[in-house]
Design an enzyme around this catalytic site. Structure first.
Site, PDB file in Angstrom:
ATOM      1  N   SER A 572       0.866  -1.081   0.032  1.00  0.00           N
ATOM      2  CA  SER A 572      -0.009   0.048   0.301  1.00  0.00           C
ATOM      3  C   SER A 572       0.953   1.212  -0.113  1.00  0.00           C
ATOM      4  CB  SER A 572      -0.954  -0.111   1.309  1.00  0.00           C
ATOM      5  OG  SER A 572      -2.244   0.998   0.908  1.00  0.00           O
ATOM      6  N   ASP A 653      -8.499  -5.214  -5.995  1.00  0.00           N
ATOM      7  CA  ASP A 653      -7.851  -4.041  -5.013  1.00  0.00           C
ATOM      8  C   ASP A 653      -8.434  -2.710  -5.960  1.00  0.00           C
ATOM      9  OD1 ASP A 653      -7.040  -1.885  -3.683  1.00  0.00           O
ATOM     10  OD2 ASP A 653      -5.213  -2.860  -3.561  1.00  0.00           O
ATOM     11  N   HIS A 685      -7.280  -5.913  -1.466  1.00  0.00           N
ATOM     12  CA  HIS A 685      -6.052  -5.164  -1.257  1.00  0.00           C
ATOM     13  C   HIS A 685      -5.043  -6.215  -0.177  1.00  0.00           C
ATOM     14  CE1 HIS A 685      -3.846  -1.633  -0.686  1.00  0.00           C
ATOM     15  NE2 HIS A 685      -3.752  -1.575   0.598  1.00  0.00           N
TER      16      HIS A 685
END
Ligand SMILES: *[C@@H]1O[C@H](CO)[C@@H](O)[C@H](O)[C@H]1NC(C)=O
Ligand SMILES: *[C@@H]1O[C@H](CO)[C@@H](O)[C@H](O)[C@H]1NC(C)=O
Ligand SMILES: *[C@@H]1O[C@H](CO)[C@@H](O)[C@H](O)[C@H]1NC(C)=O
Ligand SMILES: *[C@@H]1O[C@H](CO)[C@@H](O)[C@H](O)[C@H]1NC(C)=O
Ligand SMILES: *[C@@H]1O[C@H](CO)[C@@H](O)[C@H](O)[C@H]1NC(C)=O
Ligand SMILES: *[C@@H]1O[C@H](CO)[C@@H](O)[C@H](O)[C@H]1NC(C)=O
Ligand SMILES: *[C@@H]1O[C@H](CO)[C@@H](O)[C@H](O)[C@H]1NC(C)=O
Ligand SMILES: *[C@@H]1O[C@H](CO)[C@@H](O)[C@H](O)[C@H]1NC(C)=O
Ligand SMILES: *[C@@H]1O[C@H](CO)[C@@H](O)[C@H](O)[C@H]1NC(C)=O
Ligand SMILES: *[C@@H]1O[C@H](CO)[C@@H](O)[C@H](O)[C@H]1NC(C)=O
Ligand SMILES: *[C@@H]1O[C@H](CO)[C@@H](O)[C@H](O)[C@H]1NC(C)=O
Length: 721
Positions: A572, A653, A685
C-alpha cells in the site's frame, strides 16, 4: 511442490525452531472474548485452516474467566454464526443459526442456555442473511434486538438467493463512486433492522416483524446506510440497555461518498414512532463547534441515560484525531428523543480513542487507543477536566478487544509479535492474570517469545525521536550477522506495531534468516497527531528521509545486521515508498525490493474511489494541486530504477487498481531490471485465502532469499507460466 523448496531449505540449515509461513497460516485463529453479564464465562470462536485437508474448520469455545479452563461450547460453528448473552440472565443466550429450512438464504434466531445449548429453541425465521445481533432485555421481559443486512431500495431485506438473474452483466452509473474496496455498488444498501421477541409468547417474533430503521430517513445525496461499508459491523449501531432507544451510524446524507468521510449518529426510538435523526449532523451543537468528520462507536451508559461516541473534526481527513464525546439522552412522549449536556471528554488528549466501554457505575469510560506502536486501554472519568490526560492501563502488547467486568476488572484479548492471541484479566495496575496464551497452546507457535523483539528510537528528519521495532530470527546467534529485512508500513497513516498479523508477520520474515527492522516514519500513528499530519503534501520527503536516517542508524549501531545484503518491502503506502526508494539513492542499498499493491503513479490515484484520501494527502485535487502530485510521483524517477523488484498486485483491489503494479513491472522488464509480477484475481488489497497467502510468501521469500544470499538459486519460470 518443488517451488516450496527454497523456503524449506533456508530453514533446514539452521536447526533451531523457526516459524514457517505454513505454520503461521495453519495455526488456530481466535476471536476476541464476549463475556456473560456476570463476567464468569466468555465465548470466543476459533478457526483453523488445514493445508492437508485443504479446508477450514471452526468451533465455538467457552472460557471460564476465573480458572482459564476452556471447553467446547456445544454449538456447531457450521451452523451458529453469532452468539450474544441475554442481559439480566446468567447464562441465557440468543444466537443466529446461519441456516433456515423454510427460506433458502435466510437465517434463524434461537434462544437457549449456554450450559445446555442442545436444548435451544427456534424463535424466529428470518428471510434474509441477517447478522450483527444486539439484544436488550426490557422491563416488560420482551427482548428487543437489532441486526443488519442488505436492503432493496424500497427497504425490504435483500435475500441474494431469491433474486432472478439479470439478462446482461452491464453496470451503469451516473454518479461518482461506482465501486469501493472490492465491491461494485448495486442498488441495495445495508440497513439496520429491529425486531421484538415477546416474553408472553415463548419469545416468538412480534407480529410487527422486522422493521428497517433507516428507510424513512430523508436524504439529498447519499442514501443512509449502516453499517458503513466496507469495514463497519455491529459496532456501528447500538440499542440502549432498556431497549427503548437506537443509535445508528451512517455517512452524511447531504455529501457524496467519494469526496467526504463525514458520518453522523442517528438517534430514534426503538418502536419506530419517530424517524431517527442525526443528532451531531449539520446545524447541531457538535457540528457548529467544528466537529464535522466521521463518527463512530455509539455506546449507551448502563442506565441508558447517556451516550458516548467518537468523532473526527475533518470532513474529508480519514486520519484526523478521533475525539471522545458524551451527552445525556432521554426518550420523551411520542418517541421524541432529547439530548443535552453534550461535551468532549479529555478533548486535549493527543491520542485517538477507538473503542468505548462504560464502567459499571457509569462514572467513567474505558477506551482503547494506539499508543507508542501498540494498542492500550485508558480510563477517563465523566467529570474529568478539559486538560485531563488519561494513563495507560496496559503495557507492551496490543489490545484487540476488551470488556469491563462487574467488579471493574478488565477482560482483555490481545496479540503481540510473538502471540496470535492472549486472554488476560487486569485491574489496570500493570499486573496481568494470564488466562490463555496461543504461544503456549499452539504447536505451530511453540518457541516464539518476546526475546526476539526490541525497539529503538532514532532522530528523524523533523528532529523528533522516531520509533522502530527490531525482530531477530528465532534461532538468532550472537556475533553472527543477518541481512536486513526493512519493512515499511501502509497508510501512510498507519503503524508498525507490536501485534500479530497473518499478512505481514514480522517473525515469519525474520525466521527466513533476517533481522527485520520496521520503522515508524513521519505519517505514523500512535505517537500523536503532529507526526501524522506532517505527511500531508510530503509523501516522498520527510518519511523517505526518516527511512534513510533509520537505515543509517541500523548500519552504524546494530552490529548484528548485515546492511550490504538487505532487502526492503512494503504494501500500500509501503509499496508507494518502495517504488519511491527504487528511484532514489536508498534503492541502491538493497539487493531486492518488494511492492504489494502500491502506488506507482500518483496521477493515476483518481482511479480510486476514495477521493477524500488523496485530496487530503496531496493537499488538493489532481487539477488544483498538480505540482504536489508531480513532486512525489515515483514515475518521475524511472531513470534510476535498477534494483531487482518483485511486484504483487491483486485484481480486486479497487482502491489501488492493478494497473499501478502492471505499469511498474512492465517498465522494470523493459529496462532489463530483474523483476517478477504476482497477481491474485480473487484477492483485494489483502491476500486472505491461506493457499494464496502460502503462494505469496513462498514466491516472495524465494526471491528475496536469492538476492540477499539467504536462499539458493531462483527457479526459472517458463514464459506464460
Ligand atoms: C431478562 O432479565 C430478567 C431480570 O431483569 C430475567 O429474569 C430474565 O430471565 C431475562 N430474560 C431472559 C430471556 O433471559
Ligand atoms: C440450525 O438450524 C438447523 C435447521 O435449519 C437445525 O437442523 C440445527 O439443529 C440448528 N442448529 C442449532 C445449533 O441451532
Ligand atoms: C421491494 O422490492 C423488491 C425487489 O424489487 C420486491 O421483491 C419486494 O416485494 C418489494 N417489497 C415491497 C414491500 O414492496
Ligand atoms: C404480549 O405482549 C405484547 C407486547 O409486550 C402485547 O402487545 C400483547 O398484548 C401480549 N399478549 C398477550 C396474550 O398477553
Ligand atoms: C421527509 O420529506 C418529506 C417530503 O419533503 C416530508 O414530508 C417528511 O416529513 C420528511 N421526513 C422527515 C423525517 O423529515
Ligand atoms: C466532489 O464530487 C463532485 C461530484 O459529485 C465533484 O463535482 C466535485 O468537484 C468534487 N469535489 C472535490 C473537491 O473533489
Ligand atoms: C504504560 O506504558 C508504559 C510505557 O510507556 C509502561 O512502562 C507501563 O508499564 C504501562 N502501564 C501499565 C499499567 O501497564
Ligand atoms: C561475541 O564477541 C565478543 C567480542 O568479540 C566476545 O566477547 C563474546 O564472547 C562473543 N560472544 C559469543 C557468544 O561468541
Ligand atoms: C547510533 O546510536 C547513537 C546512540 O544512540 C546515536 O547517537 C547515533 O546518532 C546513532 N547513529 C546513527 C547513524 O544514527
Ligand atoms: C495546503 O494548501 C494550503 C492552501 O491551499 C496551504 O495553505 C497549506 O500550507 C498547504 N499545506 C501543505 C502541507 O502543503
Ligand atoms: C537518480 O538518483 C540520483 C541520486 O539519488 C538523483 O540525484 C537523481 O536525481 C535521480 N534521477 C532521477 C531521474 O530520479
Amino acid at each position: 511442490m518443488t517451488r516450496f523448496l527454497g523456503v524449506a531449505v533456508a530453514l533446514a540449515a539452521t536447526g533451531a525452531f523457526a516459524i514457517t509461513p505454513e505454520q503461521m497460516l495453519s495455526a488456530p485463529r481466535r476471536s476476541t472474548l464476549t463475556p456473560n453479564p456476570s463476567g464468569k464465562l466468555a465465548y470466543f470462536s476459533v478457526s483453523q485452516y488445514s493445508f492437508e485437508g485443504q479446508e477450514s474448520s471452526g468451533a465455538w469455545k467457552l472460557l471460564n474467566t476465573e480458572t482459564g479452563e476452556i471447553t467446547d461450547a456445544g454449538l456447531s460453528a457450521d451452523e451458529v454464526n453469532e452468539i450474544v448473552w441475554i442481559p439480566g440472565s446468567e447464562t441465557g443466550i440468543l444466537y443466529i443459526n446461519g441456516t433456515n429450512e423454510e427460506i433458502p438464504g435466510g437465517v434463524t434466531l434461537w434462544i437457549g442456555d449456554a450450559l445446555s445449548p442442545a436444548e435451544s429453541t427456534l424463535v424466529a425465521s428470518l428471510d434474509a442473511p441477517y447478522n450483527g445481533l444486539k439484544v436488550a432485555n426490557t422491563s416488560s421481559g420482551d427482548l428487543h434486538f437489532l441486526v443488519n443486512t442488505l436492503a432493496y431500495p424500497n427497504g425490504t431485506a435483500y435475500n441474494p438467493e431469491s433474486i432472478v438473474t439479470a439478462r446482461h452483466t452491464g453496470r451503469l452509473y451516473s454518479n461518482i463512486y461506482p465501486r469501493h474496496w472490492d465491491v461494485w455498488l448495486t442498488k441495495e444498501r445495508y440497513s439496520v433492522f429491529a425486531g421484538a421477541l415477546l416474553a408472553n409468547s415463548s419469545y416468538a417474533l412480534a407480529h410487527s416483524g422486522m422493521r428497517n430503521l433507516l428507510q424513512n430517513i430523508n436524504y439529498t445525496v447519499t442514501k443512509p446506510e449502516s453499517p458503513v461499508q466496507p469495514f463497519g459491523g455491529s459496532g456501528d449501531y447500538e440499542i440502549s440497555p432498556d431497549g427503548n432507544i437506537v443509535a445508528i451510524l451512517s455517512k452524511a446524507t447531504h455529501l457524496n461518498k467519494a469526496n467526504f468521510t463525514a458520518s453522523y449518529i442517528y438517534l430514534g426510538p426503538f418502536d419506530g414512532s419517530e424517524v431517527p435523526y442525526a443528532f451531531n449532523g449539520p446545524e447541531t451543537e457538535a457540528n457548529e463547534a467544528g466537529h464535522e468528520g466521521a463518527s463512530g462507536v455509539p455506546t449507551f451508559s448502563p442506565d441508558s441515560c447517556k451516550l458516548a461516541y467518537i468523532q473526527q473534526d475533518g470532513i474529508y481527513y480519514e486520519s484526523d484525531r478521533w475525539k471522545l464525546y458524551v451527552l445525556d439522552i432521554a426518550l420523551g412522549y411520542g418517541g421524541k428523543i432529547s439530548t443535552s449536556n453534550w461535551k468532549g471528554l479529555a478533548p486535549e488528549w493527543d491520542r485517538s480513542p477507538s473503542d468505548i466501554h462504560w464502567a459499571p457505575d457509569g462514572e467513567s469510560i474505558y477506551t482503547s487507543a494506539e499508543d507508542y506502536a501498540r494498542v492500550r486501554i485508558f480510563n477517563i472519568p465523566i467529570d474529568s477536566a478539559e486538560d485531563y490526560v488519561p494513563k495507560n492501563l496496559t503495557g507492551i502488547t496490543s489490545v484487540s478487544g476488551f470488556s469491563v467486568l462487574p467488579d471493574e476488572t478488565l477482560l482483555v484479548s490481545s496479540t503481540a509479535v510473538w502471540s496470535s492471541r492472549d486472554f488476560y484479566t487486569t485491574k489496570g495496575d500493570g499486573q496481568q492474570n494470564i488466562l490463555f496464551s496461543a504461544t503456549e497452546a499452539d504447536e505451530n507457535l511453540a518457541g516464539l517469545g518476546s526475546h526476539t523483539f526490541s525497539e529503538f528510537f532514532f532522530t528523524g528528519s523533523l528532529g523528533l525521536d522516531l520509533h522502530a521495532m527490531v525482530i531477530k530470527p528465532s534461532n538468532f546467534v550472537e556475533n553472527k550477522t543477518y541481512p536486513l529485512a526493512y519493512i515499511i508500513h501502509g497508510g501512510p497513516q498507519g503503524v508498525n506495531a507490536n501485534s500479530w498479523s497473518t499478512r505481514w508477520n514480522y517473525q515469519v520474515w525474520a525466521d527466513q534468516g533476517y533481522v527485520v527492522v520496521a520503522p515508524n516514519p513521519t505519517g505514523s500513528t500512535s505517537f500523536g497527531q503532529y507526526l501524522i499530519d506532517a505527511i500531508q503534501a510530503n509523501w516522498g520527503s520527510y518519511p523517505y528521509e526518516d527511512i534513510v536516517l533509520c537505515w543509517e542508524y541500523i548500519n552504524e549501531n546494530l552490529s548484528y545486521v548485515d546492511t550490504d545484503n538487505g532487502i526492503e518491502a512494503g504494501a500500500s503506502y509501503g509499496g508507494y515508498m518502495t517504488n519511491w526508494i527504487q528511484g532514489h539513492e536508498l534503492g541502491r542499498k538493497f539487493k531486492a525490493l518488494m511492492t504489494h499493491d502500491g502506488v506507482s503513479n500518483t496521477l493515476a490515484n483518481y482511479a480510486s474511489e476514495e477521493l477524500w484520501f488523496i485530496r487530503h494527502d496531496f493537499n488538493g485535487t489532481v487539477y488544483d494541486a498538480r505540482p504536489t502530485y508531480d513532486m512525489w510521483n515515483p514515475m518521475n524517477h524511472i531513470a534510476n530504477w535498477s534494483t531487482p523488484h518483485f511486484i504483487v498486485h491483486n485484481t480486486l483491489d479497487f482502491r489501488l487498481p492493478e494497473s499501478d503494479g502492471l505499469s511498474m513491472f512492465n517498465i522494470l522488464q523493459s529496462k532489463g531490471v530483474p523483476s517478477r509480477f504476482l497477481n491474485f484475481p480473487d484477492e483485494n488489497h489483502w491476500v486472505l485465502n491461506p493457499e494464496n497467502s502460502l503462494f505469496w510468501h513462498t514466491e516472495i521469500f524465494n526471491w528475496i532469499n536469492h538476492y540477499s544470499g539467504v536462499g539458493g538459486a531462483l527457479d526459472e519460470i517458463p514464459i506464460g507460466d
